[in-house]
Design an enzyme around this catalytic site. Structure first.
Site, PDB file in Angstrom:
ATOM      1  N   HIS A   1     101.218  21.950  46.942  1.00 32.02           N
ATOM      2  CA  HIS A   1      99.912  22.615  46.956  1.00 32.02           C
ATOM      3  C   HIS A   1      99.888  23.823  46.033  1.00 32.02           C
ATOM      4  O   HIS A   1      98.912  24.054  45.312  1.00 32.02           O
ATOM      5  CB  HIS A   1      99.583  23.086  48.380  1.00 32.02           C
TER       6      HIS A   1
ATOM      7  N   GLU B   1     101.173  26.844  60.274  1.00 32.52           N
ATOM      8  CA  GLU B   1      99.891  26.162  60.071  1.00 32.52           C
ATOM      9  C   GLU B   1     100.025  24.696  60.498  1.00 32.52           C
ATOM     10  O   GLU B   1      99.217  24.180  61.265  1.00 32.52           O
ATOM     11  CB  GLU B   1      99.503  26.252  58.598  1.00 32.52           C
ATOM     12  N   HIS B   2     101.046  24.024  59.974  1.00 32.92           N
ATOM     13  CA  HIS B   2     101.355  22.642  60.366  1.00 32.92           C
ATOM     14  C   HIS B   2     102.771  22.625  60.934  1.00 32.92           C
ATOM     15  O   HIS B   2     103.703  23.131  60.309  1.00 32.92           O
ATOM     16  CB  HIS B   2     101.346  21.694  59.161  1.00 32.92           C
TER      17      HIS B   2
ATOM     18  N   SER C   1      99.449  27.227  51.918  1.00 35.30           N
ATOM     19  CA  SER C   1      99.771  26.181  52.890  1.00 35.30           C
ATOM     20  C   SER C   1     101.188  26.361  53.435  1.00 35.30           C
ATOM     21  O   SER C   1     102.087  26.824  52.739  1.00 35.30           O
ATOM     22  CB  SER C   1      99.637  24.809  52.239  1.00 35.30           C
TER      23      SER C   1
ATOM     24  N   GLN D   1     103.858  19.468  51.127  1.00 30.55           N
ATOM     25  CA  GLN D   1     103.090  20.707  51.243  1.00 30.55           C
ATOM     26  C   GLN D   1     103.445  21.690  50.144  1.00 30.55           C
ATOM     27  O   GLN D   1     102.620  22.512  49.746  1.00 30.55           O
ATOM     28  CB  GLN D   1     103.308  21.330  52.625  1.00 30.55           C
TER      29      GLN D   1
ATOM     30  N   GLN E   1      82.838  35.212  43.545  1.00 32.50           N
ATOM     31  CA  GLN E   1      81.395  35.258  43.304  1.00 32.50           C
ATOM     32  C   GLN E   1      80.647  34.245  44.175  1.00 32.50           C
ATOM     33  O   GLN E   1      79.503  34.478  44.579  1.00 32.50           O
ATOM     34  CB  GLN E   1      81.091  35.023  41.818  1.00 32.50           C
TER      35      GLN E   1
ATOM     36  N   HIS F   1      70.508  53.039  85.314  1.00 32.77           N
ATOM     37  CA  HIS F   1      70.886  51.667  85.645  1.00 32.77           C
ATOM     38  C   HIS F   1      70.555  51.379  87.110  1.00 32.77           C
ATOM     39  O   HIS F   1      69.999  50.331  87.454  1.00 32.77           O
ATOM     40  CB  HIS F   1      72.390  51.456  85.403  1.00 32.77           C
TER      41      HIS F   1
ATOM     42  N   ASP G   1      95.922  15.883  56.682  1.00 26.68           N
ATOM     43  CA  ASP G   1      95.207  16.406  55.517  1.00 26.68           C
ATOM     44  C   ASP G   1      93.989  15.557  55.168  1.00 26.68           C
ATOM     45  O   ASP G   1      93.029  16.061  54.572  1.00 26.68           O
ATOM     46  CB  ASP G   1      96.141  16.452  54.299  1.00 26.68           C
TER      47      ASP G   1
END
Length: 450
Positions: A274, A340-341, A249, A271, A191, A433, A374
């Protein structure tokens, strides 16, 4: 705790690596039927619908969707001096890095009187999502707001779900106060994404008895979130820009037998705490080292505050140990995984890191762990997940800038290139053109004659 995939002695194609490497992930489309009605309802009813869904899902209904200025200001007074100093130092470092990312305008001269200048204009208004479910993420406020500010974005709104108090977590609000963000909405989930995308032009009085302004829609939405947030971002991406559909993650560690097994184990656990779907992957050419890391994880994962969550992630199919022949083989595997890492714990780690092509962020050596990034390394922690680092980048100042070309030709410069344009226009069967060019040829001579 980590299961093992042995790739030693195997030559795998990119497709084979993609299929055998540990990868969990979540199917965003699986929640689309749930999220779509929320998006449509908020589009039609605005903040009222967003508050209704917050009350339904989180059992909290704030007095207003917009967090009052005094609540934001008061939040800064509730945090400890230590937390404030930590946030201020993180802000300083992140701002320095993202300031240096701002590109400079440049002009290319193609011929006398023929130039193309590239300039960079900020997105007009951005919506920044800050999660507030399993953990509190004031660091995500910093990582979203600072690059937008350094890019020159003039208008921004932060959305974060309300807590039991009826407002977002006070540390999140305090981070907003430190950065000068005064438009914060107490709404989370799908939302929140819908409300930022479509806005609400209703005017009136909120539950606190104060005038409630409408909410302007944004041009871009950034920030991490759960699967419902990711699905909502996907659904509104035809209306606004988004950074990515972030997944759980991930950390991958490329290590040889020179690495410290305790450091590596702790980084993998860090990690994993998470989320139950978080991925922790060790890539190594040393079976003995892999065994030692696994032993350290088994001994330590149960001691963390989030032990149940971390243990679930570490034992899941998305986590594991990948045995490789040597560091060169490990680099190929790391690129295929596109974490990601990515941490590099090898001899001559910097040179190994420079050979990596695909990773959201690369952390070099034993003293550059992912938790540094982080919070306060200065880099951004909003990074591509689920292998998307193969083609996308993390959040940066560039995310909020649009390159625009300014083309300027003199009459003589146009006349010089015109024959080539006429040939191409004729070849493409687009005569108008060519006519637009031909009409301008000789215009300077005609002007001189008159």
């Amino acid at each position: 705790m980590l299961h093992t995939i042995d790739l030693r002695g195997r030559t795998c194609s990119a497709a084979q690596l993609f299929s055998v490497l540990p990868r969990g992930g979540v199917d965003v489309t699986s929640v689309t039927p749930t999220v779509m009605p929320i998006i449509e309802d908020v589009k039609n009813r605005g903040a009222a619908a967003a508050l209704d869904y917050g009350e339904k899902f989180d059992r909290v209904r704030p007095a207003s969707v917009r967090v009052p200025a005094d609540v934001i200001a008061d939040a800064l007074e509730t945090i400890s001096d230590e937390v404030r100093l930590a946030l201020e130092e993180a802000i300083r470092r992140i701002r320095l890095v993202h300031f240096d990312q701002v590109p400079k305008p440049h002009t290319t001269t193609l011929a006398h009187g023929a130039t193309v200048t590239e300039v960079f204009k900020p997105v007009g208004r951005v919506g920044l999502y800050v999660p507030g479910g399993k953990a509190v993420y004031p660091s995500s406020v910093l990582m979203n707001v600072i690059p937008a500010q350094e890019a020159g974005v003039g208008s921004m709104v932060v959305c974060s779900p309300p807590q039991e108090s009826g407002w977002p977590h006070p540390t999140i609000l305090a981070a907003c106060a430190l950065l000068g963000v005064d438009e914060v909405l107490a709404v989370g989930g799908a939302q929140a994404i819908a409300l930022m995308a479509f806005g609400d032009d209703a005017q009136g009085t909120d539950a606190r008895g104060t005038d409630a302004d409408g909410i302007d829609p944004v041009d871009m939405i950034t920030g991490p979130g759960n699967i419902f947030v990711a699905a909502a971002k996907s659904l509104v991406s035809s209306v606004v820009g988004i950074d990515a559909e972030a997944g759980p993650s991930e950390i991958a560690v490329l290590a040889d037998d020179s690495a410290d097994p305790v450091y590596v184990a702790l980084d993998l656990i860090s990690q994993a705490e998470h989320d139950e779907n978080a991925a922790s992957v060790l890539i190594t050419d040393s079976e003995e080292f892999a065994t030692r890391v696994n032993e350290e994880i088994a001994a330590r994962a149960g001691q963390t505050l989030n032990a149940e969550r971390a243990s679930s992630a570490l034992s899941g199919e998305q986590s594991g140990i990948v045995l490789v022949d040597d560091v060169d083989h490990g680099i190929r595997v790391a690129d295929a995984y596109a974490a990601e890492h990515l941490e590099i714990h090898t001899r001559d780690a910097r040179s190994v890191a420079e050979r990596i092509s695909h990773a959201g962020a690369i952390f070099v050596g034993p003293h550059s762990p992912v938790p540094l990034g982080d919070y306060a390394a200065g880099s951004n922690h909003v990074l591509p997940t689920s292998g998307t680092a193969r083609y996308s980048a993390g959040l940066s100042t560039h995310t909020f800038l649009k390159p625009t070309n300014i083309i300027e030709y003199s009459d003589s410069a146009l006349e010089e290139i015109a024959p080539h344009i006429l040939v191409l226009a004729d070849d493409e069967k687009l005569p108008a053109h060519g006519e637009a060019i031909s009409a301008r040829l000789g215009s300077s001579d005609a002007a001189e004659t008159q």
